[in-house]
Design a protein around this motif. Structure first.
Motif, PDB file in Angstrom:
ATOM      1  N   ARG A  54       0.831  -1.217   0.000  1.00  0.00           N
ATOM      2  CA  ARG A  54       0.000   0.000   0.000  1.00  0.00           C
ATOM      3  C   ARG A  54       0.853   1.251   0.000  1.00  0.00           C
ATOM      4  O   ARG A  54       0.540   2.226  -0.681  1.00  0.00           O
ATOM      5  CB  ARG A  54      -0.935   0.008   1.205  1.00  0.00           C
ATOM      6  N   ASN A  57       2.244   1.671  -3.478  1.00  0.00           N
ATOM      7  CA  ASN A  57       1.185   2.104  -4.415  1.00  0.00           C
ATOM      8  C   ASN A  57       0.778   3.543  -4.174  1.00  0.00           C
ATOM      9  O   ASN A  57       0.466   4.259  -5.119  1.00  0.00           O
ATOM     10  CB  ASN A  57      -0.019   1.186  -4.312  1.00  0.00           C
ATOM     11  N   SER A  58       0.771   3.997  -2.929  1.00  0.00           N
ATOM     12  CA  SER A  58       0.325   5.362  -2.644  1.00  0.00           C
ATOM     13  C   SER A  58       1.267   6.400  -3.239  1.00  0.00           C
ATOM     14  O   SER A  58       0.828   7.427  -3.729  1.00  0.00           O
ATOM     15  CB  SER A  58       0.165   5.595  -1.142  1.00  0.00           C
TER      16      SER A  58
END
Length: 62
Positions: A54, A57-58
């Protein structure tokens, strides 16, 4: 660092600070990883592939 195999994504005006190692461990906190430390800095180590992904991806979405 890139010459030694590190993937770095530096984004101007983005205040999230974290470091992901091997897409499994995320270090997250107020520490400036490429700068000077401060007495009030904090850092949390999270061993979770889901959280590490995450984080990766952020930064790609900015």
């Amino acid at each position: 660092m890139r010459q030694n195999g590190f993937e770095m994504n530096l984004v101007e005006e983005y205040c999230e600070r974290y470091c992901v190692i091997d897409r499994e461990v995320a270090w997250y906190g107020s520490v400036n990883f490429l700068g000077k430390e401060d007495v009030e800095d904090n850092l949390m180590r999270v061993s979770s592939q889901g959280i590490a992904v995450r984080c990766c991806n952020s930064i790609r979405n900015h």
